[in-house]
Design a protein around this motif. Structure first.
Motif, short mmCIF file in Angstrom:
data_model
loop_
_atom_site.label_atom_id
_atom_site.label_comp_id
_atom_site.label_asym_id
_atom_site.label_seq_id
_atom_site.Cartn_x
_atom_site.Cartn_y
_atom_site.Cartn_z
N TYR A 181 -23.17 32.32 57.58
CA TYR A 181 -24.26 32.89 58.36
C TYR A 181 -24.11 34.41 58.47
CZ TYR A 181 -20.84 33.00 62.17
OH TYR A 181 -19.73 33.24 62.92
N SER A 413 -23.29 31.93 65.40
CA SER A 413 -24.34 31.53 64.47
C SER A 413 -25.15 32.77 64.09
CB SER A 413 -25.26 30.50 65.12
OG SER A 413 -25.98 31.08 66.20
N GLU A 414 -26.07 32.57 63.18
CA GLU A 414 -26.93 33.66 62.74
C GLU A 414 -27.71 34.28 63.90
OE1 GLU A 414 -30.65 34.31 59.62
OE2 GLU A 414 -29.48 32.44 59.58
#
Length: 501
Positions: A181, A413-414
């Protein structure tokens, strides 16, 4: 016996297999049908790569009429493996690996195979019963060519991710996995297009090249096979990266290898070589080994400084050898930003010769089971100004150090980097729309000149957020890192004791 089905028009359950299902099949086989004490997850994953290559190559030759292709492996290699067992299976696979692993200039179709099978060795003879079951139960009955390539690629990437402890244990080459990510975020920041040529001089398992390829393919145009290329000194990583890139980008097995084994720091004026020629790179994404030991680079008389650490050497290697106008995102540990000596010389020349526009300070402990503090330097290769003025006019620092996540609980996370991308303003000329915030701080021309005039040329810069917060990382990550280093020290002392008889 092999159980082949006609590849034309055949649609079995494999067509509907998902990445998760494939990964779970492989993972279950490893955990239930192999001896985990005798085989590491990394060794198991390598053999998944070998078997996938051989099975898919065989299936392509079994297609009807004009759809059939010439085999890359010797004829009937797969049927021979299926019928063999015990010492015969070990000997058959050993011969096959040796033949495929030798470069053959007269047969360019074997170029990728020569990377995948270079120095390959089968499992020990006493593990052949397990390998035979893997071949007969998990590979031979199915049409792997019917599996959607993106699902198969994602499954193989998941399998590599499951090897992260084994990969991190490869301390001699400083390997660790970069979160996909984060590489996706970096690819978006670099605004990649199908016209770009992206290289990674320390490619690891190839995740950077996959992220770059996906960013380029998102434009809807065809991405040329020459668009991505990587190199790594570790032969095992080259094998994994080769299959990882092949499956995740749809590359053909008879194409030019996307990854080659090479010590990128040894060769002057070369970034990355694609089999027969060097790559004219427009973009570099590189997360080099974070080994703090100094490396001998006397053969590099083009380097700005000698006796630098490995990550500092990769930074200067890319900054020196990239062509004018190329963009780069290079991971560096904190030490490269403030250490004196060679590192200071490299920072000074980097600011003078390149436009260093952004420093992303990553959350502490970004990489599994390490308490390392890491960063990403974004810069564009420039030409020294006739006036002698440095090319870097302003440097923006984005600080994400206060984000407390771990690999096992509430992982990053992204989405955690969405604010960074918004502040970065990808594709904007000279980044004129950027605005300062609590996390994002601008160091203007005067500040950059002050840095250059200082003896240490320190880039250990803070954003406004860091003026009131000094993050040391998650306590659990710190404790885990201490335990890990104590284990290393114990093993070192045991080796010394052993040498004393």
């Amino acid at each position: 016996m092999t159980t082949e089905r006609d590849g034309v028009g055949a649609r079995g359950p494999e067509t509907h297999w998902t990445a998760k299902r494939i990964f779970e099949r492989w993972q279950r086989f490893y955990e239930l049908k192999t001896s985990a004490k005798a085989l590491t997850r990394l060794e198991f994953t390598e053999h998944i790569a070998y078997l996938l290559f051989l099975k898919l190559d065989h299936e392509h030759t079994q297609r009807s009429g004009m759809f059939a292709s010439r085999p890359i492996a010797p004829a009937e290699s797969w049927p021979h493996l299926v019928l063999a067992s015990g010492e015969d299976l070990h000997a058959t696979l050993t011969r096959l690996m040796a033949e495929l692993g030798r470069p053959n200039p007269e047969d360019p179709r074997r170029a990728i195979a020569s990377v995948l099978f270079q120095e390959a060795r089968p499992w020990p003879v006493d593990r052949m019963a397990e390998l035979g079951r893997l071949i007969i139960e998990e590979f031979d009955p199915y049409r792997w060519a019917d599996v959607k390539r993106d699902e198969l690629g994602a499954a193989f990437s998941l399998l590599i991710g499951d090897c992260r402890d084994d990969i991190r244990a490869k301390r001699e080459t400083g390997q660790f996995l970069t979160p996909p990510y984060l590489l996706k975020v970096i690819a978006e920041a670099l605004v990649l297009t199908p016209e770009d040529r992206v290289i990674d001089a320390a490619v690891g398992v190839g995740a950077s090249l996959i992220a770059a390829h996906r960013a380029m393919a998102a434009h809807g145009d065809r991405v040329d096979a020459s668009a991505i290329a990587g190199a790594d000194i570790d032969v095992q990583m080259c094998r994994l990266a080769t299959m990882n890139v092949l499956l995740n980008t749809g590359r053909q097995f008879h194409d030019v290898p996307p990854v080659l084994r090479a010590d990128s720091l040894r060769v002057k004026d070369r970034l990355v070589r694609r089999h027969e020629r060097d790559v004219a790179a427009t973009v570099a994404i590189c997360n080099p080994p974070f080994k703090s030991v100094e490396t001998n680079t006397e053969q590099r008389d083009d380097f700005w400084a000698q006796n630098a650490t490995l990550p500092a050497n990769f930074l200067q290697h890319l900054a020196i050898t990239l062509p004018r106008g190329a963009r780069a995102a290079v991971f560096v540990p904190d030490g490269v930003l403030f250490q004196r000596g060679a590192a200071a010389t490299i920072r000074r020349e980097l600011l003078k010769n390149c436009t260093v526009h952004t420093l992303l300070r990553l959350p502490t402990g970004m990489f599994h089971d390490t308490n390392s503090k890491s960063n990403v330097l974004f810069f564009t290769k420039s030409v020294r100004r006739p006036t002698g003025e440095p090319n870097t006019d302003e440097l923006w620092v984005y600080d994400a150090r206060d984000i407390h996540h771990t690999d096992t609980e509430n992982p990053l996370s992204e989405e955690d980097f969405a604010e960074f991308l918004e502040a970065f303003r990808p594709g904007e000329e000279r980044f004129t729309g950027r605005a300062e915030s609590l996390r994002f701080k601008r160091y203007g021309r005067d500040a950059v000149r002050k840095i250059l005039d200082s003896p240490g040329v320190s880039l250990n810069l803070r954003a406004n957020l860091a003026d009131t917060l000094d993050d040391s990382g998650d306590p659990r990550d710190i404790a885990r890192s201490i335990i890990d280093h104590l284990g290393d020290a114990q093993r070192s002392f045991e080796a010394v004791l052993g040498s004393l008889g």
